[in-house]
Design a protein around this motif. Structure first.
Motif, PDB file in Angstrom:
ATOM      1  N   THR A   1       0.831  -1.186   0.000  1.00 12.32           N
ATOM      2  CA  THR A   1       0.000   0.000   0.000  1.00 12.32           C
ATOM      3  C   THR A   1       0.873   1.246   0.000  1.00 12.32           C
ATOM      4  O   THR A   1       1.834   1.330   0.763  1.00 12.32           O
ATOM      5  CB  THR A   1      -0.904   0.013   1.246  1.00 12.32           C
ATOM      6  OG1 THR A   1      -1.695  -1.174   1.259  1.00 12.32           O
ATOM      7  CG2 THR A   1      -1.807   1.230   1.228  1.00 12.32           C
ATOM      8  N   PRO A   2       0.557   2.229  -0.864  1.00 13.15           N
ATOM      9  CA  PRO A   2       1.375   3.445  -0.879  1.00 13.15           C
ATOM     10  C   PRO A   2       1.417   4.115   0.486  1.00 13.15           C
ATOM     11  O   PRO A   2       0.391   4.263   1.148  1.00 13.15           O
ATOM     12  CB  PRO A   2       0.666   4.321  -1.915  1.00 13.15           C
ATOM     13  CG  PRO A   2      -0.076   3.367  -2.786  1.00 13.15           C
ATOM     14  CD  PRO A   2      -0.497   2.249  -1.886  1.00 13.15           C
TER      15      PRO A   2
ATOM     16  N   ASP B   1       6.176  -7.301  -4.527  1.00 14.39           N
ATOM     17  CA  ASP B   1       5.193  -6.620  -5.368  1.00 14.39           C
ATOM     18  C   ASP B   1       4.723  -5.340  -4.691  1.00 14.39           C
ATOM     19  O   ASP B   1       4.688  -5.244  -3.461  1.00 14.39           O
ATOM     20  CB  ASP B   1       3.996  -7.531  -5.628  1.00 14.39           C
ATOM     21  CG  ASP B   1       4.340  -8.698  -6.545  1.00 14.39           C
ATOM     22  OD1 ASP B   1       5.120  -8.482  -7.497  1.00 14.39           O
ATOM     23  OD2 ASP B   1       3.837  -9.808  -6.303  1.00 14.39           O
ATOM     24  N   SER B   2       4.337  -4.365  -5.510  1.00 15.71           N
ATOM     25  CA  SER B   2       3.875  -3.088  -4.969  1.00 15.71           C
ATOM     26  C   SER B   2       2.996  -2.386  -5.988  1.00 15.71           C
ATOM     27  O   SER B   2       2.766  -2.890  -7.096  1.00 15.71           O
ATOM     28  CB  SER B   2       5.074  -2.191  -4.634  1.00 15.71           C
ATOM     29  OG  SER B   2       5.608  -1.618  -5.813  1.00 15.71           O
ATOM     30  N   HIS B   3       2.506  -1.206  -5.623  1.00 17.94           N
ATOM     31  CA  HIS B   3       1.724  -0.387  -6.540  1.00 17.94           C
ATOM     32  C   HIS B   3       2.551   0.081  -7.728  1.00 17.94           C
ATOM     33  O   HIS B   3       1.999   0.568  -8.718  1.00 17.94           O
ATOM     34  CB  HIS B   3       1.153   0.823  -5.793  1.00 17.94           C
ATOM     35  CG  HIS B   3       2.205   1.658  -5.123  1.00 17.94           C
ATOM     36  ND1 HIS B   3       2.928   1.213  -4.032  1.00 17.94           N
ATOM     37  CD2 HIS B   3       2.666   2.912  -5.378  1.00 17.94           C
ATOM     38  CE1 HIS B   3       3.766   2.152  -3.641  1.00 17.94           C
ATOM     39  NE2 HIS B   3       3.628   3.184  -4.437  1.00 17.94           N
ATOM     40  N   LEU B   4       3.868  -0.058  -7.646  1.00 21.12           N
ATOM     41  CA  LEU B   4       4.764   0.310  -8.745  1.00 21.12           C
ATOM     42  C   LEU B   4       5.136  -0.900  -9.608  1.00 21.12           C
ATOM     43  O   LEU B   4       5.883  -0.757 -10.569  1.00 21.12           O
ATOM     44  CB  LEU B   4       6.051   0.928  -8.183  1.00 21.12           C
ATOM     45  CG  LEU B   4       5.891   2.124  -7.245  1.00 21.12           C
ATOM     46  CD1 LEU B   4       7.237   2.521  -6.665  1.00 21.12           C
ATOM     47  CD2 LEU B   4       5.248   3.303  -7.970  1.00 21.12           C
TER      48      LEU B   4
ATOM     49  N   GLN C   1       6.557  -5.107  -9.498  1.00 18.46           N
ATOM     50  CA  GLN C   1       7.566  -5.837  -8.729  1.00 18.46           C
ATOM     51  C   GLN C   1       8.857  -5.028  -8.649  1.00 18.46           C
ATOM     52  O   GLN C   1       9.253  -4.367  -9.605  1.00 18.46           O
ATOM     53  CB  GLN C   1       7.853  -7.189  -9.380  1.00 18.46           C
ATOM     54  CG  GLN C   1       8.811  -8.054  -8.564  1.00 18.46           C
ATOM     55  CD  GLN C   1       9.228  -9.319  -9.285  1.00 18.46           C
ATOM     56  OE1 GLN C   1       9.313  -9.326 -10.507  1.00 18.46           O
ATOM     57  NE2 GLN C   1       9.495 -10.385  -8.546  1.00 18.46           N
TER      58      GLN C   1
ATOM     59  N   HIS D   1       9.814   6.434 -11.182  1.00  9.23           N
ATOM     60  CA  HIS D   1       9.782   5.140 -10.501  1.00  9.23           C
ATOM     61  C   HIS D   1       9.620   4.036 -11.545  1.00  9.23           C
ATOM     62  O   HIS D   1      10.586   3.644 -12.164  1.00  9.23           O
ATOM     63  CB  HIS D   1       8.662   5.122  -9.452  1.00  9.23           C
ATOM     64  CG  HIS D   1       8.878   6.069  -8.315  1.00  9.23           C
ATOM     65  ND1 HIS D   1       8.624   7.426  -8.392  1.00  9.23           N
ATOM     66  CD2 HIS D   1       9.350   5.855  -7.061  1.00  9.23           C
ATOM     67  CE1 HIS D   1       8.920   8.008  -7.250  1.00  9.23           C
ATOM     68  NE2 HIS D   1       9.369   7.076  -6.409  1.00  9.23           N
ATOM     69  N   ASP D   2       8.401   3.557 -11.764  1.00  8.60           N
ATOM     70  CA  ASP D   2       8.180   2.548 -12.791  1.00  8.60           C
ATOM     71  C   ASP D   2       8.242   3.172 -14.188  1.00  8.60           C
ATOM     72  O   ASP D   2       7.951   4.362 -14.375  1.00  8.60           O
ATOM     73  CB  ASP D   2       6.851   1.831 -12.573  1.00  8.60           C
ATOM     74  CG  ASP D   2       5.679   2.791 -12.324  1.00  8.60           C
ATOM     75  OD1 ASP D   2       5.819   3.695 -11.477  1.00  8.60           O
ATOM     76  OD2 ASP D   2       4.635   2.633 -12.986  1.00  8.60           O
TER      77      ASP D   2
ATOM     78  N   SER E   1       2.194   3.813 -13.062  1.00  6.07           N
ATOM     79  CA  SER E   1       1.504   4.320 -11.879  1.00  6.07           C
ATOM     80  C   SER E   1       1.537   5.845 -11.900  1.00  6.07           C
ATOM     81  O   SER E   1       2.137   6.467 -12.784  1.00  6.07           O
ATOM     82  CB  SER E   1       2.204   3.810 -10.622  1.00  6.07           C
ATOM     83  OG  SER E   1       3.453   4.479 -10.448  1.00  6.07           O
ATOM     84  N   ASP E   2       0.931   6.451 -10.894  1.00  5.31           N
ATOM     85  CA  ASP E   2       0.961   7.914 -10.785  1.00  5.31           C
ATOM     86  C   ASP E   2       2.364   8.432 -10.490  1.00  5.31           C
ATOM     87  O   ASP E   2       2.602   9.642 -10.550  1.00  5.31           O
ATOM     88  CB  ASP E   2       0.018   8.379  -9.678  1.00  5.31           C
ATOM     89  CG  ASP E   2      -1.445   8.161 -10.035  1.00  5.31           C
ATOM     90  OD1 ASP E   2      -1.751   8.034 -11.234  1.00  5.31           O
ATOM     91  OD2 ASP E   2      -2.280   8.121  -9.107  1.00  5.31           O
ATOM     92  N   TRP E   3       3.295   7.531 -10.144  1.00  2.64           N
ATOM     93  CA  TRP E   3       4.662   7.922  -9.809  1.00  2.64           C
ATOM     94  C   TRP E   3       5.655   7.505 -10.899  1.00  2.64           C
ATOM     95  O   TRP E   3       6.856   7.593 -10.707  1.00  2.64           O
ATOM     96  CB  TRP E   3       5.066   7.292  -8.475  1.00  2.64           C
ATOM     97  CG  TRP E   3       4.209   7.764  -7.343  1.00  2.64           C
ATOM     98  CD1 TRP E   3       4.412   8.850  -6.538  1.00  2.64           C
ATOM     99  CD2 TRP E   3       2.986   7.174  -6.892  1.00  2.64           C
ATOM    100  NE1 TRP E   3       3.402   8.968  -5.624  1.00  2.64           N
ATOM    101  CE2 TRP E   3       2.508   7.951  -5.813  1.00  2.64           C
ATOM    102  CE3 TRP E   3       2.237   6.055  -7.292  1.00  2.64           C
ATOM    103  CZ2 TRP E   3       1.324   7.653  -5.137  1.00  2.64           C
ATOM    104  CZ3 TRP E   3       1.050   5.752  -6.620  1.00  2.64           C
ATOM    105  CH2 TRP E   3       0.615   6.549  -5.555  1.00  2.64           C
TER     106      TRP E   3
END
Length: 259
Positions: free
Chosen positions: A2-3, A75-78, A80, A210-211, A217-219
């Motif tokens: 979770t962010p 794993d993440s919102h961004l 793996q 980031h990704d 993602s938003d980042w």
């Protein structure tokens, strides 16, 4: 994952501003024949290590990957995060592997003891992978405190934050500005700052994302956006360097030999 949200309260904003006044490491950047640009990747999701690195390779340049080894493979919102093999491959390709703490610790809220332990754990993990000790740092979430700056001062050549700006003579390399290539306006924001840097004498611009994937993602950003930014930077005559190389240039230090 979770962010996590860093402290955006009035206290948090004041703490970050107060931190700018202490433990400064002024850049002595001068005499550049052309502006400098650094492309950096925070947290280093797999997409940045693969698709992002492929874009850099296309342009014949190297970037800086701020790694938190404790996230490796998760794993993440961004997407793996990078695996040990990804990190080794990035280093072998000539990219800088830099420190982002071991578990992506919020250095604005953490104690000096906890930060020191995180730095050492990340250092040890990278050394176990056969990599040299990291020489630069990025604050997770861009969050910083006076105590954190004091701890980092002698450990790293430079530490990157998240507030917008250019690095010029007198800029604080212990809390260096950077501009994000993230969100719907990220590409245009990066292009605007490229233009500012090109019009500023002896300027160094640090970009981060980031990704790097088609549906970021938003980042993050897309490979196509990163490609266009690098195309524009090369057209405008930027010298593209890693964050460590820029930090050395900004302090009149010799460039490091690969370990």
């Amino acid at each position: 994952m979770t962010p996590y949200s860093a402290d955006r309260s009035l206290y948090g904003k004041l703490r970050r501003r107060m931190a700018r006044l202490v433990t400064q490491k002024p850049a002595t950047l001068s005499g550049l024949r052309r502006p400098l640009l650094t492309i950096s990747f925070d947290d280093a999701p797999v997409s940045s290590a693969r698709d992002g690195a492929a874009v850099l390779k296309k342009h014949g340049v190297h970037g800086t990957y701020f790694i938190s080894t404790g996230l490796s493979g998760k794993d993440s919102h961004l997407g793996q995060y990078t695996t040990a093999d990804d990190i080794r491959a990035l280093h072998a390709a000539g990219h800088e592997i830099a420190c982002h703490t071991h578990t992506h610790l919020d250095c604005g809220r953490a104690s000096s003891r906890d930060i020191a332990q995180e730095l050492q754990r990340n250092h040890d993990a990278l050394r176990l992978l056969g990599l040299p000790s990291p020489r630069t740092f990025a604050y997770p979430y861009g969050d910083v405190s006076p105590a954190a700056k004091g701890l980092l001062n002698d450990r790293y050549l430079a530490a990157r934050a998240l507030h917008h700006g250019l690095i010029t003579a007198g800029s604080d390399l212990n809390q260096a500005p950077a501009v994000g290539i993230e969100g719907q306006c990220g590409e245009q924001t990066a292009m605007t700052w490229l233009d500012k840097a090109a019009r500023t004498r002896d300027a160094w611009l640090v970009l981060y994302t980031h990704d790097v994937r088609d549906n970021p993602s938003d980042w993050g950003c897309t490979p196509a956006a990163l490609d266009r930014i690098l195309d524009q930077a090369r057209t405008m005559g930027f010298e593209i360097v890693t964050f460590e190389a820029g930090a050395r240039r900004a302090q009149g230090l010799p460039l490091a030999h690969a370990a």
